[in-house]
Motif scaffolding. Structure first.
Motif, short mmCIF file in Angstrom:
data_model
loop_
_atom_site.label_atom_id
_atom_site.label_comp_id
_atom_site.label_asym_id
_atom_site.label_seq_id
_atom_site.Cartn_x
_atom_site.Cartn_y
_atom_site.Cartn_z
N VAL A 85 0.85 -1.20 0.00
CA VAL A 85 0.00 0.00 0.00
C VAL A 85 0.88 1.25 0.00
N ALA A 86 1.90 1.26 0.85
CA ALA A 86 2.81 2.41 0.92
C ALA A 86 3.54 2.59 -0.40
N ASP A 87 3.99 1.48 -1.01
CA ASP A 87 4.67 1.56 -2.31
C ASP A 87 3.76 2.21 -3.36
N ALA A 88 2.51 1.82 -3.37
CA ALA A 88 1.57 2.38 -4.35
C ALA A 88 1.40 3.89 -4.14
N PHE A 89 1.22 4.30 -2.90
CA PHE A 89 0.99 5.72 -2.64
C PHE A 89 2.25 6.57 -2.83
N ARG A 90 3.42 5.95 -2.83
CA ARG A 90 4.65 6.71 -3.12
C ARG A 90 4.65 7.24 -4.56
N LEU A 91 3.85 6.66 -5.42
CA LEU A 91 3.74 7.16 -6.80
C LEU A 91 3.07 8.54 -6.84
N VAL A 92 2.32 8.87 -5.79
CA VAL A 92 1.53 10.11 -5.83
C VAL A 92 1.75 11.03 -4.63
N SER A 93 2.58 10.59 -3.67
CA SER A 93 2.79 11.42 -2.49
C SER A 93 4.15 11.12 -1.87
N ASP A 94 4.78 12.16 -1.32
CA ASP A 94 6.07 12.01 -0.65
C ASP A 94 5.92 11.84 0.86
N ILE A 95 4.71 11.79 1.38
CA ILE A 95 4.54 11.66 2.83
C ILE A 95 4.92 10.24 3.26
N SER A 96 5.20 10.08 4.53
CA SER A 96 5.39 8.76 5.12
C SER A 96 3.99 8.26 5.49
N LEU A 97 3.42 7.46 4.64
CA LEU A 97 2.00 7.11 4.72
C LEU A 97 1.57 6.62 6.09
N TRP A 98 2.23 5.59 6.61
CA TRP A 98 1.74 4.98 7.84
C TRP A 98 1.99 5.87 9.05
N VAL A 99 3.01 6.70 9.00
CA VAL A 99 3.23 7.66 10.09
C VAL A 99 2.07 8.66 10.12
N GLU A 100 1.72 9.18 8.95
CA GLU A 100 0.64 10.18 8.87
C GLU A 100 -0.72 9.57 9.21
N VAL A 101 -0.98 8.37 8.68
CA VAL A 101 -2.25 7.70 8.99
C VAL A 101 -2.34 7.42 10.49
N ALA A 102 -1.26 6.92 11.06
CA ALA A 102 -1.26 6.62 12.50
C ALA A 102 -1.46 7.88 13.33
N ASN A 103 -0.79 8.97 12.95
CA ASN A 103 -0.98 10.24 13.66
C ASN A 103 -2.44 10.67 13.63
N HIS A 104 -3.05 10.53 12.47
CA HIS A 104 -4.46 10.92 12.32
C HIS A 104 -5.37 10.04 13.19
N LEU A 105 -4.99 8.78 13.35
CA LEU A 105 -5.82 7.83 14.11
C LEU A 105 -5.39 7.73 15.57
N ASN A 106 -4.43 8.58 15.98
CA ASN A 106 -3.92 8.53 17.37
C ASN A 106 -3.41 7.15 17.73
N ALA A 107 -2.58 6.60 16.85
CA ALA A 107 -2.04 5.26 17.06
C ALA A 107 -0.57 5.24 16.66
N LYS A 108 0.06 4.11 16.81
CA LYS A 108 1.44 3.94 16.38
C LYS A 108 1.45 3.29 14.99
N PRO A 109 2.35 3.72 14.12
CA PRO A 109 2.39 3.15 12.77
C PRO A 109 2.52 1.63 12.78
N GLU A 110 3.36 1.10 13.69
CA GLU A 110 3.55 -0.35 13.71
C GLU A 110 2.28 -1.08 14.13
N ASP A 111 1.45 -0.44 14.97
CA ASP A 111 0.19 -1.06 15.38
C ASP A 111 -0.81 -1.08 14.23
N ILE A 112 -0.86 0.02 13.49
CA ILE A 112 -1.77 0.08 12.33
C ILE A 112 -1.37 -0.98 11.30
#
Length: 199
Positions: free
Chosen positions: A118-145
């Protein structure tokens, strides 16, 4: 920008939830001799498919928008390889129809379910660290997500590829419950909602 792709995901995840509701309604009306667990298994498979389809569609839409100058160019965008046939189509016709066809052809056999894919796919369209940003939004840890998504996808794979059967004797099927399936669907929906915000 992600509104149509998110709306399509919501429609697809509703289909998965309808299967849970169907299982509950049947269970209330029939004897215990009729097992409704396969409806729950189908719901989980449909839910993961909805998630996978969302990633495909969202990445495709953003890549086309990038090509048309309507979306910020990510570093990964220029790493997407195209065939000479696509290059010839681009030269002859311009626009982005050639790119859509190329994306569908190249991504058509790929699965965007496991966190790394999933992260590889989104790297084609965004430079963000996907799981870090998603986890921040969900108030969780990236490794848990990522771990939770892997568990959901692994269970889907057991259903789709191993008939959800425990390989150890007596080779019975793994138990499945409405709460687990509903929680899995809700979790995948929360990821999609977070992606729509952070991307």
């Amino acid at each position: 920008m992600p509104a149509p792709e998110v709306a399509l995901f919501k429609q697809n995840i509703r289909y998965a939830r309808d299967l849970i509701a169907t299982a509950a309604a049947l269970r209330a009306q029939v004897t215990a001799a009729i097992n409704t667990d396969d409806l729950l298994r189908s719901s989980l498979v449909q839910g993961v498919s909805a998630f996978d389809h969302f990633v495909h569609e969202e990445v495709r839409a953003r890549m086309i928008a990038t090509q048309l100058g309507q979306h910020q160019r990510a570093k990964g965008y220029d790493k997407f390889r195209v065939s000479l046939g696509a290059v010839n189509s681009a030269i002859a016709a311009g626009g982005a129809a050639w790119l859509e066809q190329e994306i569908r052809e190249q991504h058509g056999y790929l699965s965007f379910q496991q966190p790394d894919k999933v992260a590889d796919a989104f790297r084609l369209v965004s430079d963000i660290s996907l799981w870090v940003e998603v986890a921040n939004h969900l108030n969780a840890k990236p490794e848990d997500i990522k771990r939770q998504l892997k568990l959901v996808v692994d269970r889907r794979n057991k259903i789709a590829h191993e008939a959800d059967t425990d390989p150890t004797p007596p080779r019975s099927r793994y138990p499945i419950g409405e709460v687990m399936v509903r929680d899995s669907l809700n979790f995948m929906e929360s990821i999609v909602d977070a992606v729509a915000v952070v991307l």
